[in-house]
Design an enzyme around this catalytic site. Structure first.
Site, short mmCIF file in Angstrom:
data_model
loop_
_atom_site.label_atom_id
_atom_site.label_comp_id
_atom_site.label_asym_id
_atom_site.label_seq_id
_atom_site.Cartn_x
_atom_site.Cartn_y
_atom_site.Cartn_z
N SER A 93 8.64 12.39 7.36
CA SER A 93 9.98 12.18 7.87
C SER A 93 9.91 11.54 9.24
O SER A 93 9.02 11.85 10.03
CB SER A 93 10.71 13.52 7.96
N CYS A 94 10.83 10.61 9.53
CA CYS A 94 10.88 9.98 10.85
C CYS A 94 11.81 10.75 11.77
O CYS A 94 11.94 10.45 12.94
CB CYS A 94 11.36 8.54 10.76
N ILE A 95 12.50 11.72 11.23
CA ILE A 95 13.48 12.46 12.03
C ILE A 95 12.98 13.89 12.29
O ILE A 95 12.58 14.56 11.37
CB ILE A 95 14.86 12.54 11.31
N ASN B 267 12.49 10.08 19.57
CA ASN B 267 12.29 11.36 18.88
C ASN B 267 10.99 11.35 18.08
O ASN B 267 10.25 12.33 18.07
CB ASN B 267 13.49 11.60 17.96
N MET C 176 7.66 13.82 18.23
CA MET C 176 7.13 14.49 17.04
C MET C 176 5.63 14.31 16.91
O MET C 176 4.96 15.10 16.26
CB MET C 176 7.83 13.96 15.78
#
Lengths: 63, 160
Positions: A61-63, B31, B35
């Site tokens: 996931s990129c989010i 973001n 991560m």
């Protein structure tokens, strides 16, 4: 690793078993850990590191 | 000699536009860096300030004119309501992919440790006050301050 780390790992494994797609946003809303604490527990990349420890595939996931 | 092996340690992202696609590009990149354990900071300047303006951030649009990738004639893209229509379509698609809205995304970035800075000069130009901006804003900086923030090895700067 503290008991708090393991609580999060435990939650991730449960989510993975029930085939829920994992994302930072969803984990933040889980009530188990908020995003700020999740980053504090695994500063080198919360989802990346925690999924490795949990022995589950890294969520794509990129989010 | 530097002992940095080319690893990215910090992303400094400058956002100068407020069309939805540009704002999301900056947000996803910042973001996404966090991560991966990479530090990230965003410098909002010129129209980019709209993305952190309390009254404006919920009303960002995607541009339907002057964008060949929209595949609609420019004249049609300019009709009233087209921009709102394209924007709502895009927001619907993003919701399906679990992409947060602008306000929530800003809160997520703040919780993730992304530093959010407003450009001093652009703030003065648009007559914005710090109180007009989101509470999560880390401060108002000059260009020089922003460069200082980015000092150190493994820093990359990106202009959007």
């Amino acid at each position: 690793m503290t008991p708090r780390h393991w609580e999060v790992i435990d939650y991730l494994q449960k989510e993975w078993k029930s085939e829920t797609p994992l994302s930072i946003r969803r984990i933040g809303k889980s009530g188990v850990v908020d995003i700020k604490e999740f980053y504090a527990l695994f500063p080198e990349g919360p989802l990346k590191i925690s999924s490795k420890i949990a022995g589950i595939p890294k969520p794509a996931s990129c989010i | 000699m530097s002992d940095n092996n080319g690893q990215i340690k910090k992303m400094m992202i400058i956002l100068s536009k407020a069309s939805l696609e540009n704002v999301y590009a900056a947000f996803v990149l910042a973001n996404g860096a966090r991560m991966e354990g990479i530090q990230a900071e965003i410098f909002f300047t010129f129209f980019g300030l709209e993305a952190i303006h309390k009254d404006k951030l919920e009303h960002l649009h995607t541009a339907t004119v002057g964008n060949p990738a929209m595949h609609i004639p420019t004249l049609i893209g300019g009709l009233p309501g087209m921009e709102a229509f394209a924007t709502s379509m895009m927001k619907k698609e993003m919701e399906k992919l679990d992409i947060p809205g602008v306000k929530e995304f800003l809160e997520i970035m703040n919780a993730s440790g992304v530093k959010l800075w407003a450009c001093r000069l652009a703030m003065d130009m648009f007559h914005y006050k710090k109180e007009d901006m989101i509470d999560e804003l880390d401060g108002v900086l000059t260009v020089g301050d922003f460069y200082k923030q980015g000092s150190g090895e493994g820093t990359h700067m990106l202009f959007i």
